[in-house]
Scaffold this motif. Structure first.
Motif, PDB file in Angstrom:
ATOM      1  N   UNK A 165       0.899  -1.278   0.243  1.00 23.60           N
ATOM      2  CA  UNK A 165       0.084  -0.064   0.074  1.00 23.60           C
ATOM      3  C   UNK A 165       0.805   1.203   0.002  1.00 23.60           C
ATOM      4  N   UNK A 166       2.037   1.318   0.636  1.00 22.37           N
ATOM      5  CA  UNK A 166       2.796   2.193   0.826  1.00 22.37           C
ATOM      6  C   UNK A 166       4.137   2.042   0.543  1.00 22.37           C
ATOM      7  N   UNK A 167       5.041   2.846   0.647  1.00 21.92           N
ATOM      8  CA  UNK A 167       6.679   2.629   0.547  1.00 21.92           C
ATOM      9  C   UNK A 167       7.289   3.756   1.548  1.00 21.92           C
ATOM     10  N   UNK A 168       8.581   3.422   1.783  1.00 22.07           N
ATOM     11  CA  UNK A 168       9.211   4.107   2.769  1.00 22.07           C
ATOM     12  C   UNK A 168       9.370   5.539   2.141  1.00 22.07           C
ATOM     13  N   UNK A 169       9.115   6.611   3.158  1.00 23.63           N
ATOM     14  CA  UNK A 169       9.230   7.858   2.920  1.00 23.63           C
ATOM     15  C   UNK A 169       7.976   8.722   2.121  1.00 23.63           C
ATOM     16  N   UNK A 219       6.835  12.658   1.809  1.00 20.18           N
ATOM     17  CA  UNK A 219       6.919  13.214   0.580  1.00 20.18           C
ATOM     18  C   UNK A 219       5.710  13.859   0.294  1.00 20.18           C
ATOM     19  N   UNK A 220       4.590  13.009   0.513  1.00 15.64           N
ATOM     20  CA  UNK A 220       3.178  13.611   0.025  1.00 15.64           C
ATOM     21  C   UNK A 220       2.963  14.836   0.902  1.00 15.64           C
ATOM     22  N   UNK A 221       3.118  14.787   2.349  1.00 15.07           N
ATOM     23  CA  UNK A 221       2.729  15.764   2.996  1.00 15.07           C
ATOM     24  C   UNK A 221       3.535  17.288   2.683  1.00 15.07           C
ATOM     25  N   UNK A 222       4.878  17.280   2.319  1.00 22.32           N
ATOM     26  CA  UNK A 222       5.700  18.143   1.921  1.00 22.32           C
ATOM     27  C   UNK A 222       5.408  18.698   0.668  1.00 22.32           C
ATOM     28  N   UNK A 223       4.693  17.898  -0.108  1.00 23.15           N
ATOM     29  CA  UNK A 223       4.672  18.196  -1.788  1.00 23.15           C
ATOM     30  C   UNK A 223       4.081  19.587  -1.829  1.00 23.15           C
TER      31      UNK A 223
END
Length: 228
Positions: free
Chosen positions: A216-220, A224-228
């Motif tokens: 479902x996810x991957x490290x980081x 990355x999404x929150x800071x985009x």
């Protein structure tokens, strides 16, 4: 000044465009048919020629948003080179990529959808997204069960349950964004990461897959999404 004549397809699209913009800016409950008419510069008769009510217009907005969300992901779900688990993981990978590419728009969307005045819009979009996604997920599970790759003896019911699980994605992302706005990036990223890992584990157990099968996810990703 006489209004410019446009094809039914163009006029209908313009009405949906205006409604989507107004619903997100002011809330579905706070937007009237007259607001849409004024924004689109059409007569009341023209509006009702295309949509019998504001709710019908809401349905059109929700359906288009759902289809837009699936347009790029559906080919991944139909990739014949992948088995069923591979197709599920391709959907998750494609979803992560789109979230990163559209992060600013998604953040604005979440902020708008979770306003109290948009509760109807939020639920209608969810319903439309589930309706559009159900046949795709059902077929993946049907094929996976037939191949012995996963456990889904009733693939449509299983697909419905998985889609219900997925409803919390937007809610958790919105909570993470609220933490981010409060200045807690680490807490927001940790919460979102933890939820996504747990979500993947729940899918694995539900479909009786080995641990680590579903990505479902991957490290980081969350940070990355929150800071985009």
């Amino acid at each position: 000044m006489a209004r410019i004549k446009k094809s039914p397809e163009v006029r209908s699209k313009e009405l949906i465009d205006c409604a989507e913009r107004l619903f997100f800016q002011h809330g579905y409950e706070n937007t009237t048919v007259n607001d849409v008419i004024r924004e689109a510069d059409v007569s009341k008769g023209a509006f009702y020629h295309y949509f019998v009510s504001k709710e019908a217009l809401l349905e059109a907005v929700a359906t288009r948003l759902a289809k837009r969300n699936l347009e790029e992901l559906q080919p991944l779900a139909e990739d014949p080179s992948l088995d069923a688990v591979g197709q599920l993981n391709a959907l998750f990978a494609g979803s992560r990529r789109l979230k990163l590419e559209m992060a600013p728009q998604l953040k604005n969307t979440f902020n708008a959808l979770f306003k109290p005045e948009n509760v109807v819009l939020y639920h209608r979009i969810d319903e439309a997204l589930q309706a559009a996604s159900l046949p795709i997920i059902t077929e993946i599970l049907r094929r996976g069960h037939a191949q012995g790759a996963l456990d889904a003896p009733d693939p449509e019911t299983a697909a419905m349950m998985l889609l219900q699980l997925r409803l919390s994605v937007a809610k958790m992302m919105h909570k993470a964004l609220q933490l981010l706005e409060a200045g807690d990036l680490d807490g927001a990223a940790a919460m979102l990461d933890s939820w996504m890992r747990t979500y993947g584990t729940a899918i694995e157990r539900f479909l009786k897959l080995p641990e680590g099968s579903i990505e479902v996810t991957e490290p980081g990703f969350a940070r990355t999404f929150l800071q985009a």
